[in-house]
Scaffold this motif. Structure first.
Motif, PDB file in Angstrom:
ATOM      1  N   ILE A  14       0.835  -1.199   0.000  1.00 34.60           N
ATOM      2  CA  ILE A  14       0.000   0.000   0.000  1.00 34.60           C
ATOM      3  C   ILE A  14       0.872   1.252   0.000  1.00 34.60           C
ATOM      4  CG2 ILE A  14      -1.641   1.339   1.374  1.00 34.60           C
ATOM      5  CD1 ILE A  14      -2.882  -1.320   2.246  1.00 34.60           C
ATOM      6  N   TYR A  15       1.954   1.225   0.768  1.00 35.63           N
ATOM      7  CA  TYR A  15       2.866   2.370   0.791  1.00 35.63           C
ATOM      8  C   TYR A  15       3.487   2.611  -0.577  1.00 35.63           C
ATOM      9  CZ  TYR A  15       2.951   3.624   5.736  1.00 35.63           C
ATOM     10  OH  TYR A  15       2.620   4.112   6.969  1.00 35.63           O
ATOM     11  N   ILE A  16       3.890   1.546  -1.251  1.00 34.86           N
ATOM     12  CA  ILE A  16       4.474   1.687  -2.589  1.00 34.86           C
ATOM     13  C   ILE A  16       3.438   2.246  -3.560  1.00 34.86           C
ATOM     14  CG2 ILE A  16       5.407   0.407  -4.555  1.00 34.86           C
ATOM     15  CD1 ILE A  16       6.779  -1.450  -2.561  1.00 34.86           C
ATOM     16  N   ALA A  17       2.188   1.748  -3.475  1.00 36.67           N
ATOM     17  CA  ALA A  17       1.130   2.253  -4.346  1.00 36.67           C
ATOM     18  C   ALA A  17       0.864   3.741  -4.088  1.00 36.67           C
ATOM     19  CB  ALA A  17      -0.145   1.440  -4.142  1.00 36.67           C
ATOM     20  N   LEU A  18       0.817   4.143  -2.819  1.00 40.00           N
ATOM     21  CA  LEU A  18       0.583   5.545  -2.489  1.00 40.00           C
ATOM     22  C   LEU A  18       1.731   6.427  -2.953  1.00 40.00           C
ATOM     23  CD1 LEU A  18      -0.988   5.360   1.078  1.00 40.00           C
ATOM     24  CD2 LEU A  18      -2.087   6.176  -1.002  1.00 40.00           C
ATOM     25  N   SER A  19       2.961   5.940  -2.825  1.00 33.53           N
ATOM     26  CA  SER A  19       4.105   6.731  -3.268  1.00 33.53           C
ATOM     27  C   SER A  19       4.114   6.880  -4.783  1.00 33.53           C
ATOM     28  CB  SER A  19       5.413   6.089  -2.785  1.00 33.53           C
ATOM     29  OG  SER A  19       5.582   4.806  -3.353  1.00 33.53           O
ATOM     30  N   LEU A  20       3.679   5.832  -5.511  1.00 31.11           N
ATOM     31  CA  LEU A  20       3.563   5.941  -6.966  1.00 31.11           C
ATOM     32  C   LEU A  20       2.486   6.952  -7.347  1.00 31.11           C
ATOM     33  CD1 LEU A  20       3.899   2.198  -8.039  1.00 31.11           C
ATOM     34  CD2 LEU A  20       5.508   4.047  -8.556  1.00 31.11           C
ATOM     35  N   CYS A  21       1.376   6.942  -6.620  1.00 29.94           N
ATOM     36  CA  CYS A  21       0.319   7.921  -6.879  1.00 29.94           C
ATOM     37  C   CYS A  21       0.832   9.342  -6.617  1.00 29.94           C
ATOM     38  CB  CYS A  21      -0.894   7.634  -5.997  1.00 29.94           C
ATOM     39  SG  CYS A  21      -1.745   6.082  -6.373  1.00 29.94           S
ATOM     40  N   ILE A  55      -1.052   3.341  11.244  1.00 30.17           N
ATOM     41  CA  ILE A  55      -2.098   2.838  12.126  1.00 30.17           C
ATOM     42  C   ILE A  55      -2.555   1.444  11.716  1.00 30.17           C
ATOM     43  CG2 ILE A  55      -4.140   3.678  10.890  1.00 30.17           C
ATOM     44  CD1 ILE A  55      -5.227   4.714  13.506  1.00 30.17           C
ATOM     45  N   GLY A  56      -2.231   1.044  10.477  1.00 34.51           N
ATOM     46  CA  GLY A  56      -2.645  -0.275   9.993  1.00 34.51           C
ATOM     47  C   GLY A  56      -2.037  -1.433  10.758  1.00 34.51           C
ATOM     48  N   GLY A  57      -0.947  -1.202  11.464  1.00 35.39           N
ATOM     49  CA  GLY A  57      -0.341  -2.272  12.252  1.00 35.39           C
ATOM     50  C   GLY A  57      -0.963  -2.451  13.617  1.00 35.39           C
ATOM     51  N   PHE A  58      -1.977  -1.637  13.942  1.00 38.58           N
ATOM     52  CA  PHE A  58      -2.558  -1.690  15.279  1.00 38.58           C
ATOM     53  C   PHE A  58      -3.253  -3.017  15.587  1.00 38.58           C
ATOM     54  CE2 PHE A  58      -5.900  -0.711  18.391  1.00 38.58           C
ATOM     55  CZ  PHE A  58      -5.120  -0.208  19.413  1.00 38.58           C
ATOM     56  N   PRO A  59      -4.077  -3.579  14.671  1.00 40.44           N
ATOM     57  CA  PRO A  59      -4.722  -4.863  14.991  1.00 40.44           C
ATOM     58  C   PRO A  59      -3.723  -5.967  15.314  1.00 40.44           C
ATOM     59  CG  PRO A  59      -5.793  -3.853  13.103  1.00 40.44           C
ATOM     60  CD  PRO A  59      -4.572  -3.037  13.388  1.00 40.44           C
TER      61      PRO A  59
END
Length: 283
Positions: A14-21, A55-59
């Motif tokens: 997800i981080y890679i996708a957001l950075s590409l965006c 925050i995605g690592g919280f669960p």
């Protein structure tokens, strides 16, 4: 943590996708007068929303708390300090990875200052901010009953900090009561935004058509007049303040857990004694 698909690899994707965006939207912003706003917006997005995704690592962290820490703690095999240190050390390599790889993609696609020193600071500040968000979520996890309430609480705290971090409302325009003093100085986004801005704008010069065809404006003047950044200290002070917040949040988590271990038995004992002494009415 390494075997957790959601905690590690899905977040990295997800981080890679957001950075590409981000890199494609702000691709090669250049050094025109309009690029000032584009650079500031891109850096704010990195400081606010890319770190918000931590925050995605919280669960997964809540599951570790329930299944590993509390069980081993009850058996007397696991100290609170050992859990805090172990969790911190095990998360550092991964957080550095998701700071470096997406950081490289976004940084060079946008065309920010092309020097090793500036990129190193960019990646390091992004790493410290992500570590801070995870530390904040650890503190939240110590007093919420389940991960859903924890995610909502953590998202709300970060939302307030983003709102008064100095971008959506400039520092001099913030209401002094509560929002400027103390919330603006408590918000870690203040120091993240200012660190990113100082790292990018210091040393640059942009054309200024508002003052004439051949006039220009320096990056230092942009920091003071456009973004209202406090230039009285260096960008390294901003990153040091963020690191101090990381330590503070981890120590707060340690203190809250230890205090809970002492308070909960006392409350259970008091509740149990009150039930024993309560009168029984026979009908």
């Amino acid at each position: 943590m390494y075997r957790d698909l959601g905690y590690y690899w899905l977040r990295l994707a997800i981080y890679i996708a957001l950075s590409l965006c981000t890199g494609s939207i702000f691709y090669d912003v250049g050094f025109s007068f309009g690029s000032i706003q584009a650079r500031g917006t891109m850096l704010m997005f990195v400081a606010a929303f890319l770190t918000f995704m931590a925050i995605g690592g919280f669960p997964s962290f809540i599951e570790d708390m329930k299944q590993i820490f509390r069980r081993e703690r009850l058996n007397g095999h696991y100290e609170v300090g050992a859990f805090v240190v172990g969790n911190t050390l095990s998360s550092i390599p991964y957080l550095f990875l998701i700071s470096l790889i997406p950081g490289v993609i976004a940084y060079f696609l946008v065309g920010l200052q092309k020097s090793i020193e500036h990129f190193t600071y960019f990646a390091l500040l992004l790493f410290v901010t992500m570590l801070l968000v995870e530390s904040l979520m650890m503190m939240v996890a110590s007093f919420v009953p389940d991960f859903l309430m924890g995610v909502i609480t953590g998202a709300g705290i970060q939302g307030v900090m983003v709102l008064n971090g100095g971008f959506f409302r400039l520092p001099n325009d913030l209401p002094n009561l509560f929002w400027k003093y103390p919330m603006y100085y408590i918000s870690f986004h203040k120091y993240a935004n200012q660190g990113f801005y100082k790292n990018e704008f210091e040393g640059l010069t942009f054309p200024n058509p508002q003052q004439g065809a051949n006039s220009s404006i320096s990056g230092e003047e942009i920091l003071r007049s456009v973004w209202q950044v406090d230039t009285g200290y260096s960008k390294w002070i901003d990153i040091a303040i963020l690191f101090g917040m990381v330590v503070f949040y981890r120590l707060m988590f340690l203190g809250i857990v230890k205090l809970g271990e002492k308070v909960k038995p006392m409350l259970k004992k008091r509740v149990g004694s009150s039930k024993k002494t309560s009168p029984v009415v026979e009908i």
